[in-house]
Design a protein around this motif. Structure first.
Motif, short mmCIF file in Angstrom:
data_model
loop_
_atom_site.label_atom_id
_atom_site.label_comp_id
_atom_site.label_asym_id
_atom_site.label_seq_id
_atom_site.Cartn_x
_atom_site.Cartn_y
_atom_site.Cartn_z
N ALA A 1 48.49 -26.90 48.35
CA ALA A 1 47.77 -27.55 49.44
C ALA A 1 48.71 -28.47 50.20
O ALA A 1 49.67 -29.01 49.65
N GLY A 2 48.45 -28.67 51.49
CA GLY A 2 49.30 -29.51 52.31
C GLY A 2 48.53 -30.67 52.94
O GLY A 2 47.42 -30.47 53.44
N PHE A 3 49.13 -31.86 52.87
CA PHE A 3 48.52 -33.05 53.47
C PHE A 3 49.57 -33.77 54.33
O PHE A 3 49.64 -34.99 54.36
N ARG A 4 50.39 -33.03 55.03
CA ARG A 4 51.50 -33.60 55.79
C ARG A 4 51.02 -34.52 56.89
O ARG A 4 50.06 -34.23 57.60
N GLU B 1 52.95 -27.97 43.51
CA GLU B 1 53.66 -27.75 44.77
C GLU B 1 52.86 -28.18 45.99
O GLU B 1 53.04 -27.64 47.09
N ALA B 2 51.99 -29.16 45.83
CA ALA B 2 51.27 -29.72 46.98
C ALA B 2 52.27 -30.46 47.87
O ALA B 2 53.28 -30.98 47.41
N ASN B 3 51.97 -30.52 49.17
CA ASN B 3 52.91 -31.09 50.13
C ASN B 3 52.33 -32.37 50.75
O ASN B 3 51.36 -32.31 51.51
N GLY C 1 56.33 -29.99 40.94
CA GLY C 1 56.90 -29.39 42.14
C GLY C 1 56.34 -29.91 43.45
O GLY C 1 56.62 -29.35 44.52
N ALA C 2 55.55 -30.99 43.42
CA ALA C 2 54.96 -31.53 44.66
C ALA C 2 56.05 -32.13 45.55
O ALA C 2 57.10 -32.56 45.09
N GLY D 1 59.79 -32.05 38.40
CA GLY D 1 60.30 -31.23 39.50
C GLY D 1 59.81 -31.62 40.88
O GLY D 1 59.89 -30.81 41.81
N ILE D 2 59.33 -32.85 41.06
CA ILE D 2 58.86 -33.22 42.39
C ILE D 2 60.03 -33.39 43.34
O ILE D 2 61.14 -33.74 42.95
#
Length: 226
Positions: A131-134, A150-152, A170-171, A190-191
């Motif tokens: 998911a992305g919250f840029r 891997e959220a952004n 991985g976020a 891994g962020i």
């Protein structure tokens, strides 16, 4: 005597004010449309996927088992809403706001909420991998028991957010504002953008997951003992 910042009790998000009496929504009468206004409505087991709506307003609404997969919204306003067991995967939401909202047991995989404002919002037991919250801002927001692989959160303002028992492996946090952001019992392996965590409050048990990311950012090589 003042209380240290790390020990202050953080304010809980205000609960949605959903009316007791709600109008049952149905299609096509209550389908999503531009400039649509939806107030005191109950959406249950309705498919609103792949829609496009600009400047839609939702106030005092409850969504249960409702699908928004692939739906696009621009300048939407969600106030006093509850979303339970909803499919929000691959949604595209931009320049919108959510105020006094609860999103529970819902799927947000691949959703993109860009340049949005979240105030008094709880994400509870949600799957939000990729998911992305840029460029979004978070004020009194809690992510609780969520999968955020891997959220952004690139360039997001997370100074009013906290993460409880979330998997953030991985976020992405590059250029995020995080002074006062809290992490408790989270996986942080891994962020990316780890240097943006300056000023964040992290439990000691969570900090171990940052070792390799911090070392990489500082050019340090960690070798296993021979």
């Amino acid at each position: 005597m003042s209380t240290p910042t790390s020990r202050r009790k953080q304010k809980e998000p205000a609960a949605p004010k959903v009316p007791v009496s709600l109008t049952v929504a149905g299609l096509p009468e209550h389908d999503l449309e531009n400039d649509g206004a939806y107030r005191a409505m109950h959406f249950k087991s309705i498919d609103l996927s792949s829609r496009r709506a600009r400047t839609a307003e939702f106030e005092g609404c409850r969504f249960v088992d409702t699908a928004f997969a692939g739906t696009e919204m621009h300048r939407a306003e969600l106030t006093d809403v509850e979303l339970d067991r909803c499919d929000l995967s691959n949604m595209r939401v931009r320049s919108s706001s959510a105020h006094r909202a609860v999103v529970s047991a819902s799927r947000l995989t691949g959703a993109a909420w860009s340049e949005c404002a979240f105030h008094d919002v709880v994400f509870d037991t949600c799957r939000a991998d990729l998911a992305g919250f840029r460029f979004s801002s978070f004020r009194t927001v809690v992510f609780r028991d969520c999968t955020l692989l891997e959220a952004n959160f690139q360039d997001a303002d997370l100074r009013g957010a906290r993460f409880e028992r979330c998997d953030l492996t991985g976020a992405q946090f590059s250029n995020a504002k995080m002074a006062g952001t809290r992490f408790a019992d989270c996986t942080l392996a891994g962020i990316a953008g780890v240097t943006s965590l300056r000023g964040a409050i992290i439990r000691s048990s969570d900090a171990w997951g940052l070792v390799h990311s911090l070392a990489g950012a500082m050019g340090i090589t960690i070798e296993d003992a021979s």
